[in-house]
Scaffold this motif. Structure first.
Motif, PDB file in Angstrom:
ATOM      1  N   VAL A 163     -42.932 -11.516 -14.688  1.00  0.00           N
ATOM      2  CA  VAL A 163     -41.710 -10.938 -15.256  1.00  0.00           C
ATOM      3  C   VAL A 163     -40.829 -12.041 -15.834  1.00  0.00           C
ATOM      4  O   VAL A 163     -40.280 -11.898 -16.941  1.00  0.00           O
ATOM      5  N   GLY A 164     -40.686 -13.154 -15.145  1.00  0.00           N
ATOM      6  CA  GLY A 164     -39.881 -14.266 -15.658  1.00  0.00           C
ATOM      7  C   GLY A 164     -40.446 -14.841 -16.943  1.00  0.00           C
ATOM      8  O   GLY A 164     -39.698 -15.146 -17.893  1.00  0.00           O
ATOM      9  N   LEU A 165     -41.777 -15.014 -17.004  1.00  0.00           N
ATOM     10  CA  LEU A 165     -42.400 -15.542 -18.219  1.00  0.00           C
ATOM     11  C   LEU A 165     -42.239 -14.588 -19.393  1.00  0.00           C
ATOM     12  O   LEU A 165     -41.943 -15.011 -20.516  1.00  0.00           O
ATOM     13  N   VAL A 166     -42.438 -13.302 -19.146  1.00  0.00           N
ATOM     14  CA  VAL A 166     -42.297 -12.323 -20.229  1.00  0.00           C
ATOM     15  C   VAL A 166     -40.860 -12.305 -20.741  1.00  0.00           C
ATOM     16  O   VAL A 166     -40.621 -12.296 -21.956  1.00  0.00           O
ATOM     17  N   ARG A 167     -39.888 -12.329 -19.843  1.00  0.00           N
ATOM     18  CA  ARG A 167     -38.485 -12.351 -20.284  1.00  0.00           C
ATOM     19  C   ARG A 167     -38.172 -13.639 -21.045  1.00  0.00           C
ATOM     20  O   ARG A 167     -37.421 -13.621 -22.022  1.00  0.00           O
ATOM     21  N   GLY A 168     -38.725 -14.756 -20.613  1.00  0.00           N
ATOM     22  CA  GLY A 168     -38.495 -16.015 -21.313  1.00  0.00           C
ATOM     23  C   GLY A 168     -39.113 -16.019 -22.702  1.00  0.00           C
ATOM     24  O   GLY A 168     -38.497 -16.482 -23.673  1.00  0.00           O
ATOM     25  N   ILE A 169     -40.339 -15.497 -22.818  1.00  0.00           N
ATOM     26  CA  ILE A 169     -41.000 -15.437 -24.128  1.00  0.00           C
ATOM     27  C   ILE A 169     -40.257 -14.499 -25.065  1.00  0.00           C
ATOM     28  O   ILE A 169     -40.057 -14.803 -26.246  1.00  0.00           O
ATOM     29  N   VAL A 170     -39.818 -13.350 -24.556  1.00  0.00           N
ATOM     30  CA  VAL A 170     -39.051 -12.415 -25.382  1.00  0.00           C
ATOM     31  C   VAL A 170     -37.744 -13.061 -25.817  1.00  0.00           C
ATOM     32  O   VAL A 170     -37.303 -12.906 -26.967  1.00  0.00           O
ATOM     33  N   GLY A 171     -37.141 -13.840 -24.951  1.00  0.00           N
ATOM     34  CA  GLY A 171     -35.899 -14.539 -25.306  1.00  0.00           C
ATOM     35  C   GLY A 171     -36.107 -15.586 -26.386  1.00  0.00           C
ATOM     36  O   GLY A 171     -35.211 -15.848 -27.195  1.00  0.00           O
ATOM     37  N   LEU A 172     -37.282 -16.198 -26.423  1.00  0.00           N
ATOM     38  CA  LEU A 172     -37.565 -17.179 -27.465  1.00  0.00           C
ATOM     39  C   LEU A 172     -37.654 -16.539 -28.849  1.00  0.00           C
ATOM     40  O   LEU A 172     -37.276 -17.146 -29.859  1.00  0.00           O
ATOM     41  N   PHE A 173     -38.169 -15.343 -28.935  1.00  0.00           N
ATOM     42  CA  PHE A 173     -38.348 -14.680 -30.221  1.00  0.00           C
ATOM     43  C   PHE A 173     -37.136 -13.858 -30.642  1.00  0.00           C
ATOM     44  O   PHE A 173     -37.144 -13.258 -31.708  1.00  0.00           O
ATOM     45  N   ARG A 174     -36.119 -13.816 -29.847  1.00  0.00           N
ATOM     46  CA  ARG A 174     -34.902 -13.090 -30.192  1.00  0.00           C
ATOM     47  C   ARG A 174     -34.022 -14.007 -31.048  1.00  0.00           C
ATOM     48  O   ARG A 174     -33.922 -15.199 -30.789  1.00  0.00           O
ATOM     49  N   HIS A 175     -33.354 -13.431 -32.032  1.00  0.00           N
ATOM     50  CA  HIS A 175     -32.446 -14.213 -32.880  1.00  0.00           C
ATOM     51  C   HIS A 175     -31.221 -14.583 -32.060  1.00  0.00           C
ATOM     52  O   HIS A 175     -30.739 -13.800 -31.254  1.00  0.00           O
ATOM     53  N   PRO A 176     -30.647 -15.782 -32.295  1.00  0.00           N
ATOM     54  CA  PRO A 176     -29.501 -16.226 -31.493  1.00  0.00           C
ATOM     55  C   PRO A 176     -28.273 -15.341 -31.653  1.00  0.00           C
ATOM     56  O   PRO A 176     -27.541 -15.129 -30.705  1.00  0.00           O
ATOM     57  N   GLY A 177     -28.037 -14.783 -32.809  1.00  0.00           N
ATOM     58  CA  GLY A 177     -26.842 -13.965 -33.008  1.00  0.00           C
ATOM     59  C   GLY A 177     -27.045 -12.504 -32.663  1.00  0.00           C
ATOM     60  O   GLY A 177     -26.091 -11.711 -32.665  1.00  0.00           O
ATOM     61  N   GLU A 178     -28.265 -12.130 -32.344  1.00  0.00           N
ATOM     62  CA  GLU A 178     -28.562 -10.724 -32.071  1.00  0.00           C
ATOM     63  C   GLU A 178     -28.006 -10.325 -30.694  1.00  0.00           C
ATOM     64  O   GLU A 178     -28.183 -11.044 -29.716  1.00  0.00           O
ATOM     65  N   PRO A 179     -27.314  -9.184 -30.632  1.00  0.00           N
ATOM     66  CA  PRO A 179     -26.795  -8.771 -29.316  1.00  0.00           C
ATOM     67  C   PRO A 179     -27.938  -8.354 -28.385  1.00  0.00           C
ATOM     68  O   PRO A 179     -28.958  -7.837 -28.814  1.00  0.00           O
ATOM     69  N   ARG A 180     -27.716  -8.597 -27.111  1.00  0.00           N
ATOM     70  CA  ARG A 180     -28.736  -8.230 -26.126  1.00  0.00           C
ATOM     71  C   ARG A 180     -28.710  -6.723 -25.871  1.00  0.00           C
ATOM     72  O   ARG A 180     -27.648  -6.120 -25.815  1.00  0.00           O
ATOM     73  N   PRO A 181     -29.865  -6.143 -25.681  1.00  0.00           N
ATOM     74  CA  PRO A 181     -29.869  -4.714 -25.324  1.00  0.00           C
ATOM     75  C   PRO A 181     -29.337  -4.537 -23.903  1.00  0.00           C
ATOM     76  O   PRO A 181     -29.513  -5.414 -23.048  1.00  0.00           O
ATOM     77  N   PRO A 182     -28.670  -3.429 -23.645  1.00  0.00           N
ATOM     78  CA  PRO A 182     -28.116  -3.227 -22.295  1.00  0.00           C
ATOM     79  C   PRO A 182     -29.238  -3.063 -21.267  1.00  0.00           C
ATOM     80  O   PRO A 182     -30.261  -2.462 -21.541  1.00  0.00           O
ATOM     81  N   ARG A 183     -29.006  -3.632 -20.116  1.00  0.00           N
ATOM     82  CA  ARG A 183     -29.978  -3.498 -19.025  1.00  0.00           C
ATOM     83  C   ARG A 183     -29.446  -2.472 -18.052  1.00  0.00           C
ATOM     84  O   ARG A 183     -28.310  -2.580 -17.583  1.00  0.00           O
ATOM     85  N   GLY A 184     -30.273  -1.532 -17.732  1.00  0.00           N
ATOM     86  CA  GLY A 184     -29.830  -0.441 -16.869  1.00  0.00           C
ATOM     87  C   GLY A 184     -29.754  -0.797 -15.398  1.00  0.00           C
ATOM     88  O   GLY A 184     -29.195  -0.070 -14.595  1.00  0.00           O
ATOM     89  N   HIS A 185     -30.309  -1.931 -15.005  1.00  0.00           N
ATOM     90  CA  HIS A 185     -30.364  -2.254 -13.581  1.00  0.00           C
ATOM     91  C   HIS A 185     -29.633  -3.545 -13.275  1.00  0.00           C
ATOM     92  O   HIS A 185     -29.900  -4.184 -12.245  1.00  0.00           O
ATOM     93  N   GLY A 186     -28.730  -3.974 -14.153  1.00  0.00           N
ATOM     94  CA  GLY A 186     -27.942  -5.162 -13.884  1.00  0.00           C
ATOM     95  C   GLY A 186     -28.755  -6.445 -13.843  1.00  0.00           C
ATOM     96  O   GLY A 186     -28.419  -7.369 -13.117  1.00  0.00           O
ATOM     97  N   GLY A 187     -29.859  -6.498 -14.600  1.00  0.00           N
ATOM     98  CA  GLY A 187     -30.666  -7.715 -14.632  1.00  0.00           C
ATOM     99  C   GLY A 187     -31.685  -7.808 -13.518  1.00  0.00           C
ATOM    100  O   GLY A 187     -32.428  -8.760 -13.447  1.00  0.00           O
ATOM    101  N   ARG A 188     -31.708  -6.849 -12.631  1.00  0.00           N
ATOM    102  CA  ARG A 188     -32.674  -6.870 -11.521  1.00  0.00           C
ATOM    103  C   ARG A 188     -33.882  -6.006 -11.880  1.00  0.00           C
ATOM    104  O   ARG A 188     -33.837  -5.217 -12.816  1.00  0.00           O
ATOM    105  N   LEU A 189     -34.933  -6.173 -11.134  1.00  0.00           N
ATOM    106  CA  LEU A 189     -36.103  -5.329 -11.312  1.00  0.00           C
ATOM    107  C   LEU A 189     -35.790  -3.915 -10.854  1.00  0.00           C
ATOM    108  O   LEU A 189     -35.049  -3.707  -9.886  1.00  0.00           O
ATOM    109  N   ALA A 190     -36.340  -2.943 -11.562  1.00  0.00           N
ATOM    110  CA  ALA A 190     -36.110  -1.548 -11.206  1.00  0.00           C
ATOM    111  C   ALA A 190     -36.931  -1.193  -9.960  1.00  0.00           C
ATOM    112  O   ALA A 190     -38.107  -1.551  -9.878  1.00  0.00           O
ATOM    113  N   PRO A 191     -36.343  -0.516  -8.994  1.00  0.00           N
ATOM    114  CA  PRO A 191     -37.139  -0.112  -7.824  1.00  0.00           C
ATOM    115  C   PRO A 191     -38.101   1.003  -8.185  1.00  0.00           C
ATOM    116  O   PRO A 191     -37.782   1.880  -8.965  1.00  0.00           O
ATOM    117  N   HIS A 192     -39.293   0.922  -7.619  1.00  0.00           N
ATOM    118  CA  HIS A 192     -40.294   1.952  -7.917  1.00  0.00           C
ATOM    119  C   HIS A 192     -40.664   2.696  -6.671  1.00  0.00           C
ATOM    120  O   HIS A 192     -40.708   2.204  -5.611  1.00  0.00           O
TER     121      HIS A 192
END
Length: 103
Positions: free
Chosen positions: A74-103
């Motif tokens: 999960v950390g690697l995927v979030r880091g890779i996605v962050g690399l390909f995001r434009h610096p000025g682009e707003p972040r999409p809202p996270r529904g779980h406050g940045g934590r993993l969703a409980p399943h």
């Protein structure tokens, strides 16, 4: 035919008033034999118990490794996605406050 300790004139269903005294050392010997039998059974089952406990430890270690692998993924995927995001682009809202969703 009478049982040991039973008089010949007594029937099978009747109680016998005569009690056979038991020496306290005999009771102690029976107790020691009983404890020795229990210890022998435990010693015979000890390899099986040790194997079972070791298998439980291995299963727990595998579960811990799986959780750590999931967290790292999960950390690697979030880091890779962050690399390909434009610096000025707003972040999409996270529904779980940045934590993993409980399943």
């Amino acid at each position: 035919m009478p049982y040991p300790g039973q008089h010949a004139d007594k029937a099978d269903g009747e109680e016998d008033d005569m009690e056979i005294p038991v020496d306290p050392t005999t009771i102690a010997e029976y107790a020691l034999i009983y404890f020795a039998a229990i210890a022998g059974i435990i010693l015979l089952l000890l390899p099986i118990l040790i194997t079972f406990v070791l298998l439980l430890f291995v299963a727990g270690a595998i579960q811990v490794a799986a959780v750590l692998l999931k967290v790292a993924t999960v950390g690697l995927v979030r880091g890779i996605v962050g690399l390909f995001r434009h610096p000025g682009e707003p972040r999409p809202p996270r529904g779980h406050g940045g934590r993993l969703a409980p399943h």
